[in-house]
Design a protein around this motif. Structure first.
Motif, PDB file in Angstrom:
ATOM      1  N   ASP A 245      38.798  25.766  43.138  1.00  0.00           N
ATOM      2  CA  ASP A 245      39.627  25.946  41.943  1.00  0.00           C
ATOM      3  C   ASP A 245      40.590  27.124  42.059  1.00  0.00           C
ATOM      4  N   LEU A 246      40.505  27.862  43.178  1.00  0.00           N
ATOM      5  CA  LEU A 246      41.446  28.965  43.393  1.00  0.00           C
ATOM      6  C   LEU A 246      42.150  28.748  44.724  1.00  0.00           C
ATOM      7  N   THR A 247      43.447  29.030  44.726  1.00  0.00           N
ATOM      8  CA  THR A 247      44.174  28.946  45.997  1.00  0.00           C
ATOM      9  C   THR A 247      43.762  30.141  46.857  1.00  0.00           C
ATOM     10  N   PHE A 248      44.109  30.096  48.119  1.00  0.00           N
ATOM     11  CA  PHE A 248      43.798  31.203  49.025  1.00  0.00           C
ATOM     12  C   PHE A 248      44.385  32.509  48.480  1.00  0.00           C
ATOM     13  N   ARG A 249      45.657  32.417  48.029  1.00  0.00           N
ATOM     14  CA  ARG A 249      46.327  33.620  47.477  1.00  0.00           C
ATOM     15  C   ARG A 249      45.590  34.149  46.255  1.00  0.00           C
ATOM     16  N   ASP A 250      45.169  33.207  45.385  1.00  0.00           N
ATOM     17  CA  ASP A 250      44.453  33.621  44.165  1.00  0.00           C
ATOM     18  C   ASP A 250      43.113  34.275  44.497  1.00  0.00           C
TER      19      ASP A 250
ATOM     20  N   LEU B 233      42.409  36.020  47.153  1.00  0.00           N
ATOM     21  CA  LEU B 233      42.679  37.399  47.594  1.00  0.00           C
ATOM     22  C   LEU B 233      43.040  38.269  46.381  1.00  0.00           C
ATOM     23  N   ARG B 234      43.804  37.690  45.485  1.00  0.00           N
ATOM     24  CA  ARG B 234      44.219  38.411  44.275  1.00  0.00           C
ATOM     25  C   ARG B 234      42.983  38.751  43.416  1.00  0.00           C
ATOM     26  N   LEU B 235      42.063  37.774  43.340  1.00  0.00           N
ATOM     27  CA  LEU B 235      40.835  37.993  42.564  1.00  0.00           C
ATOM     28  C   LEU B 235      40.026  39.136  43.182  1.00  0.00           C
ATOM     29  N   ALA B 236      39.943  39.141  44.517  1.00  0.00           N
ATOM     30  CA  ALA B 236      39.204  40.210  45.210  1.00  0.00           C
ATOM     31  C   ALA B 236      39.845  41.561  44.883  1.00  0.00           C
TER      32      ALA B 236
ATOM     33  N   ALA C 246      45.714  40.482  37.122  1.00  0.00           N
ATOM     34  CA  ALA C 246      45.552  39.371  38.080  1.00  0.00           C
ATOM     35  C   ALA C 246      46.678  38.376  37.780  1.00  0.00           C
ATOM     36  N   ASN C 247      46.336  37.175  37.365  1.00  0.00           N
ATOM     37  CA  ASN C 247      47.406  36.244  36.964  1.00  0.00           C
ATOM     38  C   ASN C 247      46.820  35.099  36.123  1.00  0.00           C
ATOM     39  N   HIS C 248      47.717  34.229  35.659  1.00  0.00           N
ATOM     40  CA  HIS C 248      47.327  33.130  34.764  1.00  0.00           C
ATOM     41  C   HIS C 248      46.353  32.173  35.422  1.00  0.00           C
ATOM     42  N   SER C 249      46.615  31.881  36.680  1.00  0.00           N
ATOM     43  CA  SER C 249      45.789  30.885  37.361  1.00  0.00           C
ATOM     44  C   SER C 249      44.346  31.395  37.497  1.00  0.00           C
ATOM     45  N   ILE C 250      44.204  32.686  37.832  1.00  0.00           N
ATOM     46  CA  ILE C 250      42.858  33.263  37.957  1.00  0.00           C
ATOM     47  C   ILE C 250      42.184  33.273  36.593  1.00  0.00           C
ATOM     48  N   PHE C 251      42.983  33.612  35.581  1.00  0.00           N
ATOM     49  CA  PHE C 251      42.420  33.628  34.218  1.00  0.00           C
ATOM     50  C   PHE C 251      41.935  32.220  33.842  1.00  0.00           C
ATOM     51  N   ASP C 252      42.827  31.232  33.988  1.00  0.00           N
ATOM     52  CA  ASP C 252      42.483  29.874  33.539  1.00  0.00           C
ATOM     53  C   ASP C 252      41.366  29.251  34.374  1.00  0.00           C
ATOM     54  N   ASN C 253      41.463  29.421  35.690  1.00  0.00           N
ATOM     55  CA  ASN C 253      40.545  28.675  36.560  1.00  0.00           C
ATOM     56  C   ASN C 253      39.230  29.378  36.836  1.00  0.00           C
ATOM     57  N   PHE C 254      39.215  30.688  36.667  1.00  0.00           N
ATOM     58  CA  PHE C 254      37.981  31.395  36.988  1.00  0.00           C
ATOM     59  C   PHE C 254      37.344  32.026  35.746  1.00  0.00           C
ATOM     60  N   PHE C 255      38.160  32.747  34.976  1.00  0.00           N
ATOM     61  CA  PHE C 255      37.556  33.518  33.882  1.00  0.00           C
ATOM     62  C   PHE C 255      37.353  32.729  32.589  1.00  0.00           C
ATOM     63  N   VAL C 256      38.270  31.798  32.284  1.00  0.00           N
ATOM     64  CA  VAL C 256      38.133  31.089  31.001  1.00  0.00           C
ATOM     65  C   VAL C 256      36.763  30.413  30.861  1.00  0.00           C
TER      66      VAL C 256
ATOM     67  N   SER D 271      32.629  46.471  32.535  1.00  0.00           N
ATOM     68  CA  SER D 271      31.243  46.860  32.797  1.00  0.00           C
ATOM     69  C   SER D 271      30.478  45.698  33.420  1.00  0.00           C
ATOM     70  N   ARG D 272      30.822  44.504  33.014  1.00  0.00           N
ATOM     71  CA  ARG D 272      30.185  43.300  33.567  1.00  0.00           C
ATOM     72  C   ARG D 272      30.525  43.158  35.061  1.00  0.00           C
ATOM     73  N   ILE D 273      31.797  43.377  35.375  1.00  0.00           N
ATOM     74  CA  ILE D 273      32.217  43.270  36.781  1.00  0.00           C
ATOM     75  C   ILE D 273      31.478  44.316  37.605  1.00  0.00           C
ATOM     76  N   ASN D 274      31.375  45.530  37.053  1.00  0.00           N
ATOM     77  CA  ASN D 274      30.682  46.596  37.759  1.00  0.00           C
ATOM     78  C   ASN D 274      29.237  46.258  38.039  1.00  0.00           C
ATOM     79  N   LEU D 275      28.609  45.641  37.019  1.00  0.00           N
ATOM     80  CA  LEU D 275      27.192  45.308  37.121  1.00  0.00           C
ATOM     81  C   LEU D 275      26.946  44.185  38.118  1.00  0.00           C
ATOM     82  N   ARG D 276      27.818  43.181  38.114  1.00  0.00           N
ATOM     83  CA  ARG D 276      27.528  41.955  38.863  1.00  0.00           C
ATOM     84  C   ARG D 276      28.200  41.871  40.228  1.00  0.00           C
ATOM     85  N   SER D 277      29.031  42.856  40.576  1.00  0.00           N
ATOM     86  CA  SER D 277      29.753  42.680  41.839  1.00  0.00           C
ATOM     87  C   SER D 277      29.178  43.544  42.954  1.00  0.00           C
ATOM     88  N   ASN D 278      28.009  44.163  42.700  1.00  0.00           N
ATOM     89  CA  ASN D 278      27.391  44.979  43.752  1.00  0.00           C
ATOM     90  C   ASN D 278      26.534  44.111  44.654  1.00  0.00           C
ATOM     91  N   ARG D 279      27.167  43.229  45.374  1.00  0.00           N
ATOM     92  CA  ARG D 279      26.389  42.318  46.191  1.00  0.00           C
ATOM     93  C   ARG D 279      26.667  42.542  47.677  1.00  0.00           C
TER      94      ARG D 279
END
Ligand SMILES: Cc1cc2nc3c(=O)[nH]c(=O)nc-3n(C[C@H](O)[C@H](O)[C@H](O)COP(=O)(O)OP(=O)(O)OC[C@H]3O[C@@H](n4cnc5c(N)ncnc54)[C@H](O)[C@@H]3O)c2cc1C
Length: 439
Positions: free
Chosen positions: A105-110, A112-115, A143-153, A174-182
């Protein structure tokens, strides 16, 4: 000095734990038949399993300290937790960089942008200044609209429903901080082997050993106030006197009706915190549902937003071979049919929906199910939430407040937050009593 605590969840029990240590006569009044609140458990086939899925994070300092203090440290296991996203009729694992790159659901560019967005968000040490910014605005700007719509919504929708556009960026950060320590193989989450019931039982034991009382099936109907100060509570028409009351239930249930606290009091808008509920079906299965995913977010509109296969965190051998799966959603309206329908109807709907999402799932393999529903399971972390947080000392003499609405539970409520709030509130009460004694 007698203190009554309304609510036998983690906040109430840990407040009692602290007060009994300081020698206070303490009575916890819990409306349900067992203590634990949101952390209560079912006892099924000789094992114990939480009504709502629970795990802890490495950063949960107060909870870990309490576990150690109660001698439960050797039961605490740190387990690899895998996550995934259900979209396009399939489960996509999202644990390793390669898997994330393959997410359709995310392009390669998206991707990288999400990261980059996640890294940027993680660098923000204090999310509080983002309390007035919506998560939506923060994502769209950073980020951008596509990341918002396809990942976060889908994630925001499953967590906050129609309120998703009002949720603050402080919560998201705070959620990102908590869940991205992988690590490279995913995230590690903590769980008490044998269940969190062991924690509840251990706190309960210490409180009662120290002379405290925990009364279940004891719903407080009224906080009694005379001459501007709290003098006790009422249960089924009978009055129980006390020198102070700590309430751990939503403040709106205690304050406006009984305390006459105005909305424009010095404590800001006070009782205007809005809550959302949860509908959570737990099913016991003869066989596994997913290969190894623990937490699966569901992208298509289903009746639940996440599927959590608990036995992909702690193996089925701990549960007599049963595979345990939670199907869960947040609810924003008490009149929603998932809240009002008969339990059997909700279970049938959920199990049938699961069958549509996973064609290989055989509903004849469902051994048992249990449904938990409650309308006050989490505050809605809207913009401006910080101003609504109430201090431990209520604006009525001898009344104190601690729970999921307290400061340590923002920007995300947790077991750790309620333990921190219960302990801090008890200490504030003790400090005030000491001050009064020395006057
Ligand atoms: C679906 C779900 C998943 C969760 N997952 C996690 C997780 O993975 N990790 C994590 O850290 N946290 C998690 N939590 C949050 C965690 O469970 C809570 O933050 C914590 O247990 C709240 O404790 P509390 O004492 O503040 O509130 P509660 O547990 O709500 O305690 C309040 C108590 O008051 C009682 N009560 C209410 N009204 C009255 C009355 N009138 N008289 C007497 N008693 C009354 C209630 O029955 C309840 O026992 C989750 C919660 C839910 C709902």
């Amino acid at each position: 000095m007698r203190v009554i605590i309304i609510g036998g969840g983690l906040a109430g029990l840990t407040a009692a734990y602290d007060l009994t240590r300081s020698g206070y006569e303490t009575m916890v009044l819990e409306k349900d038949s067992v203590p634990g609140g949101m952390l209560a458990s079912y006892n099924i086939n000789g094992y114990s399993i939480e009504k709502y899925y629970h795990h802890l994070f490495e950063s949960d300092g107060e909870l870990r300290a309490l576990i150690d203090e109660l001698g439960l440290g050797d039961r605490l296991a740190w387990l690899r937790a895998t996550t995934g996203y259900y979209t396009r009729g399939k489960v996509f694992s999202l644990d390793t960089p390669i898997q994330i790159l393959k997410f359709p659901d995310l392009t390669f560019r998206d991707t990288l942008r999400l990261a980059r967005f996640v890294m940027q968000s993680k660098r923000i040490e204090d999310p509080m200044p983002f309390d007035e910014v919506t998560a939506r605005k923060w994502i769209l700007e950073s980020a951008n609209h596509s990341i918002f719509d396809n990942f976060f919504v889908p994630l925001l929708k499953s967590k906050f429903g129609e309120n998703m556009d009002r949720v603050s960026a402080a919560w998201l950060l705070s959620r990102i901080n908590l869940r991205s320590n992988r690590g490279a193989r995913g995230e590690k989450l903590g769980y008490i082997c044998g269940g969190f019931e062991n924690l509840i039982n251990a706190v309960q034991r210490v409180v009662t050993d120290r002379g405290g009382v925990i009364r279940c099936n004891a719903r407080v109907d009224r906080v009694t106030i005379e001459g501007g100060e709290v003098i006790g509570v009422e249960i089924e028409g009978s009055f129980i006197p006390s020198d102070a009351v700590i309430s751990t239930i939503p403040p709106a249930m205690v304050l406006p009706k009984h305390g006459g606290v105005s909305k424009t009091s010095q404590h800001g808008s006070g009782t205007s915190i809005r809550y959302q509920g949860s509908v959570c079906l737990l099913i016991g299965l003869e066989e596994r549902l997913m290969k190894d995913t623990y937490w699966l977010n569901i992208k298509p509109d289903a009746h639940f937003g996440a599927v959590i296969e608990h036995t992909n965190l702690l193996p089925p051998k701990n549960y007599g071979g049963d595979h345990l799966v939670y199907l869960t959603t947040y609810i924003h309206d008490a009149s929603a049919s998932l809240m009002t329908a008969r339990e059997e109807e909700v279970a049938e709907l959920y199990i049938n929906t699961l069958g549509k999402l996973f064609p290989a799932f055989n509903k004849d393999r469902v051994l048992w199910w249990k449904l938990a529903r409650d309308m006050c399971t989490a505050p809605i972390y809207e913009t401006g939430y910080r101003k609504k947080i109430l201090p431990y000392k209520a604006p009525i003499k001898n009344l104190y407040l601690a729970g999921i609405f307290s400061h340590p539970n923002y920007p995300e409520r947790s077991m750790n937050g309620s333990i921190k709030a219960g302990l801090a509130c008890a200490r504030e009460l003790v400090r005030e009593v000491d001050e009064r004694r020395t006057l």
